[in-house]
Write an enzyme that holds these catalytic residues in place. Structure first.
Site, PDB file in Angstrom:
ATOM      1  N   VAL A   1      26.683  50.949  43.807  1.00  0.00           N
ATOM      2  CA  VAL A   1      27.298  51.160  42.494  1.00  0.00           C
ATOM      3  C   VAL A   1      26.345  50.715  41.398  1.00  0.00           C
ATOM      4  O   VAL A   1      26.132  51.424  40.407  1.00  0.00           O
ATOM      5  CB  VAL A   1      28.647  50.421  42.393  1.00  0.00           C
ATOM      6  CG1 VAL A   1      29.195  50.519  40.972  1.00  0.00           C
ATOM      7  CG2 VAL A   1      29.645  51.002  43.382  1.00  0.00           C
TER       8      VAL A   1
ATOM      9  N   PRO B   1      23.063  38.009  45.262  1.00  0.00           N
ATOM     10  CA  PRO B   1      22.110  37.427  46.202  1.00  0.00           C
ATOM     11  C   PRO B   1      21.202  38.463  46.853  1.00  0.00           C
ATOM     12  O   PRO B   1      20.151  38.122  47.393  1.00  0.00           O
ATOM     13  CB  PRO B   1      23.012  36.752  47.253  1.00  0.00           C
ATOM     14  CG  PRO B   1      24.311  37.474  47.159  1.00  0.00           C
ATOM     15  CD  PRO B   1      24.458  37.879  45.721  1.00  0.00           C
TER      16      PRO B   1
ATOM     17  N   PRO C   1       8.962  65.063  38.147  1.00  0.00           N
ATOM     18  CA  PRO C   1       8.176  63.845  37.947  1.00  0.00           C
ATOM     19  C   PRO C   1       8.947  62.628  37.456  1.00  0.00           C
ATOM     20  O   PRO C   1       8.382  61.542  37.376  1.00  0.00           O
ATOM     21  CB  PRO C   1       7.150  64.279  36.901  1.00  0.00           C
ATOM     22  CG  PRO C   1       7.861  65.338  36.122  1.00  0.00           C
ATOM     23  CD  PRO C   1       8.700  66.083  37.117  1.00  0.00           C
TER      24      PRO C   1
ATOM     25  N   ASP D   1      14.923  59.152  46.996  1.00  0.00           N
ATOM     26  CA  ASP D   1      13.720  58.332  46.889  1.00  0.00           C
ATOM     27  C   ASP D   1      13.723  57.571  45.578  1.00  0.00           C
ATOM     28  O   ASP D   1      14.357  57.981  44.599  1.00  0.00           O
ATOM     29  CB  ASP D   1      12.461  59.205  46.928  1.00  0.00           C
ATOM     30  CG  ASP D   1      12.081  59.597  48.347  1.00  0.00           C
ATOM     31  OD1 ASP D   1      12.643  59.023  49.290  1.00  0.00           O
ATOM     32  OD2 ASP D   1      11.220  60.480  48.498  1.00  0.00           O
TER      33      ASP D   1
ATOM     34  N   LYS E   1      10.900  54.034  48.957  1.00  0.00           N
ATOM     35  CA  LYS E   1       9.672  53.531  49.574  1.00  0.00           C
ATOM     36  C   LYS E   1       8.890  52.782  48.489  1.00  0.00           C
ATOM     37  O   LYS E   1       8.071  53.358  47.796  1.00  0.00           O
ATOM     38  CB  LYS E   1       8.836  54.673  50.141  1.00  0.00           C
ATOM     39  CG  LYS E   1       9.457  55.370  51.346  1.00  0.00           C
ATOM     40  CD  LYS E   1       8.491  56.392  51.897  1.00  0.00           C
ATOM     41  CE  LYS E   1       9.055  57.076  53.131  1.00  0.00           C
ATOM     42  NZ  LYS E   1      10.159  57.965  52.810  1.00  0.00           N
TER      43      LYS E   1
ATOM     44  N   GLY F   1      10.956  62.792  44.622  1.00  0.00           N
ATOM     45  CA  GLY F   1      10.184  62.916  43.404  1.00  0.00           C
ATOM     46  C   GLY F   1       9.175  64.041  43.539  1.00  0.00           C
ATOM     47  O   GLY F   1       8.678  64.319  44.630  1.00  0.00           O
ATOM     48  N   GLY F   2       8.869  64.724  42.436  1.00  0.00           N
ATOM     49  CA  GLY F   2       7.863  65.784  42.465  1.00  0.00           C
ATOM     50  C   GLY F   2       8.301  66.960  43.301  1.00  0.00           C
ATOM     51  O   GLY F   2       9.412  67.471  43.160  1.00  0.00           O
ATOM     52  N   ASP F   3       7.442  67.394  44.213  1.00  0.00           N
ATOM     53  CA  ASP F   3       7.708  68.516  45.101  1.00  0.00           C
ATOM     54  C   ASP F   3       7.787  67.994  46.536  1.00  0.00           C
ATOM     55  O   ASP F   3       7.011  67.120  46.921  1.00  0.00           O
ATOM     56  CB  ASP F   3       6.588  69.551  44.978  1.00  0.00           C
ATOM     57  CG  ASP F   3       6.818  70.750  45.868  1.00  0.00           C
ATOM     58  OD1 ASP F   3       7.424  71.730  45.386  1.00  0.00           O
ATOM     59  OD2 ASP F   3       6.409  70.722  47.046  1.00  0.00           O
TER      60      ASP F   3
ATOM     61  N   MET G   1      -0.903  58.200  44.004  1.00  0.00           N
ATOM     62  CA  MET G   1      -0.728  57.002  44.858  1.00  0.00           C
ATOM     63  C   MET G   1      -2.030  56.209  44.999  1.00  0.00           C
ATOM     64  O   MET G   1      -2.341  55.687  46.072  1.00  0.00           O
ATOM     65  CB  MET G   1      -0.205  57.411  46.250  1.00  0.00           C
ATOM     66  CG  MET G   1       1.102  58.160  46.212  1.00  0.00           C
ATOM     67  SD  MET G   1       1.712  58.610  47.860  1.00  0.00           S
ATOM     68  CE  MET G   1       0.466  59.799  48.370  1.00  0.00           C
TER      69      MET G   1
ATOM     70  N   GLY H   1       4.919  58.739  34.119  1.00  0.00           N
ATOM     71  CA  GLY H   1       4.856  59.937  33.281  1.00  0.00           C
ATOM     72  C   GLY H   1       6.168  60.683  33.169  1.00  0.00           C
ATOM     73  O   GLY H   1       6.955  60.734  34.107  1.00  0.00           O
TER      74      GLY H   1
END
Length: 414
Positions: free
Chosen positions: A26, A46, A174, A197, A219, A250-252, A334, A363
């Protein structure tokens, strides 16, 4: 409820203390909207999901790693209670009542003094819908109004469309929620389960109705992660249960997104899968920072490369010597913590140390920033400027290409 409906109001929380108790799903869904509103958010819990942990690590929220204590709402304007401990939730509510703090409760709407509406945003308009104790209807009306604003019809369906069982691998773009594709957004609106993600457009999670299960597959670099096998198993398990599953990336999905690995696992399990391409950060983030990855007379090609392992790492599959000989643009994803080593390798193999470099952090989002350097200085510059992932690194003469001054877009009502 019918005699005394909730009074709708838009809270201006910029710079004001907001306390969130509980760091689970939530909180993960509600925090991005509070952050976007500029609230001074304090999380009391916690533990937290990896995505909530990342918000604390990047300084978007302050995290008190402990259980709620009486007095935590002192000075607060708004509180969100999202724990599984009924007794603790009651104590927070009691303090909120004493301190006159508007309080939302995820476990008991009738014990709350405020409700979170189903919200959507389009063309600068925020749509917020309350329908009493029927969150699915709220989300359905919200979706209809938002879609009506987009296409000009404003026809509201009686209920939300039920998604088709199976899995959709959706590239979320992005980071800016407006940069997801129309098809991706539609599939997200029809989902029963969303496996998301950290780098997906997290603001879209706040628009999902409460019945949608959100699974955090974040990740976080060098932190906690959900193993790829566990992600594959979750996709298969929920699809076999007859649910409509969206894997929001994210992205493609196929640009360093492990999309093919997930597609292969689904195919082996006999699960239907739809792949929805997304706007890759490799081109969109440089564009958002004013950098064209190609430009006539400057760069006739661009190369996208992963920088998650260094040039001297035996696991690297990149031919850095060949890349150094190219004259076009090099886009590194990355690669924030390895950029010093990457720059040294490119110079060692023949690229000029004066080659311009731009590092664009976060970005297309409200916190986007650009840091400029050269191959000779980028390693130290990134450290000195405390650049953090996610960031896209652009290497090449296109970094020096600048756009002419443009007029500002018209304001609403102009």
């Amino acid at each position: 409820m019918a005699e005394h409906p909730a009074y709708p109001v838009g809270l201006r929380l910029s710079g004001r203390r907001v306390v969130v108790v509980g760091g689970g799903q939530v909180a993960q869904r509600r925090l991005p909207a509070l952050i976007a509103a500029g609230a001074d958010v304090v999380l009391v819990s916690p533990s937290a999901t990896p995505s909530v942990d990342a918000m604390a690590e990047t300084g978007e929220i302050r995290w008190e790693r402990r259980r709620y204590e009486d007095g935590d709402l002192a000075g607060a304007w708004y509180a969100l209670v999202a724990t599984r401990d009924r007794e603790a939730n009651d104590r927070v509510s009691a303090e909120a009542e004493r301190e006159r703090v508007w309080c939302v409760r995820a476990d008991d709407a009738f014990a709350a003094t405020a409700w979170t509406p189903a919200t959507g945003r389009v063309d600068g308009v925020t749509v917020a819908v309350l329908t009493g104790n029927d969150p699915r209807r709220s989300a359905g009306v919200r979706d209809a109004v938002v879609e009506g604003l987009r296409d000009g019809t404003l026809t509201a369906p009686a209920r939300r469309h039920k998604g088709t069982p199976g899995v959709a691998l959706v590239g979320g773009g992005p980071g800016d929620p407006d940069l997801i594709t129309v098809r991706g957004r539609r599939l997200l609106a029809e989902a029963d389960v969303v496996i998301a993600d950290r780098l997906g457009p997290r603001d879209l999670l706040d628009e999902l109705p409460p019945h949608v299960e959100v699974i955090d597959a974040a990740k976080i670099p060098y932190g906690r992660f959900m193993a790829q096998e566990a992600i594959n198993n979750a996709l298969i398990e929920h699809a076999r249960a007859g649910r409509s599953v969206v894997r929001l990336k994210g992205g493609d999905p196929y640009v360093f997104g492990r999309g093919m690995e997930e597609l292969q696992a689904l195919a082996e399990a006999g699960i239907a899968c739809t792949v929805v391409p997304g706007v890759s950060s490799a081109v969109s983030v440089p564009g958002a920072a004013g950098i064209p990855v190609t430009h006539r007379g400057v760069a006739h090609e661009f190369t996208v490369v992963s920088g998650h392992v260094g040039p001297d790492d035996p696991r690297s599959l990149v031919d850095w010597a060949a890349l150094a000989r190219l004259t076009g643009t090099l886009v590194v994803l990355m690669g924030v913590d390895k950029i010093g080593l990457i720059a040294e390798a490119l110079v060692r193999h023949g690229r000029s140390a004066d080659t311009p470099v731009a590092v664009v952090q976060e970005g297309t989002t409200a916190t986007q920033r650009r840091v400029d350097a050269t191959l000779a200085t980028v390693g130290e510059t990134v450290r000195a400027q405390q650049v953090r992932p996610p960031a896209v690194i652009v290497i090449g003469e296109v970094v020096r290409v600048t756009a002419p001054s443009l007029p500002s877009p018209p304001t609403a009502g102009a």
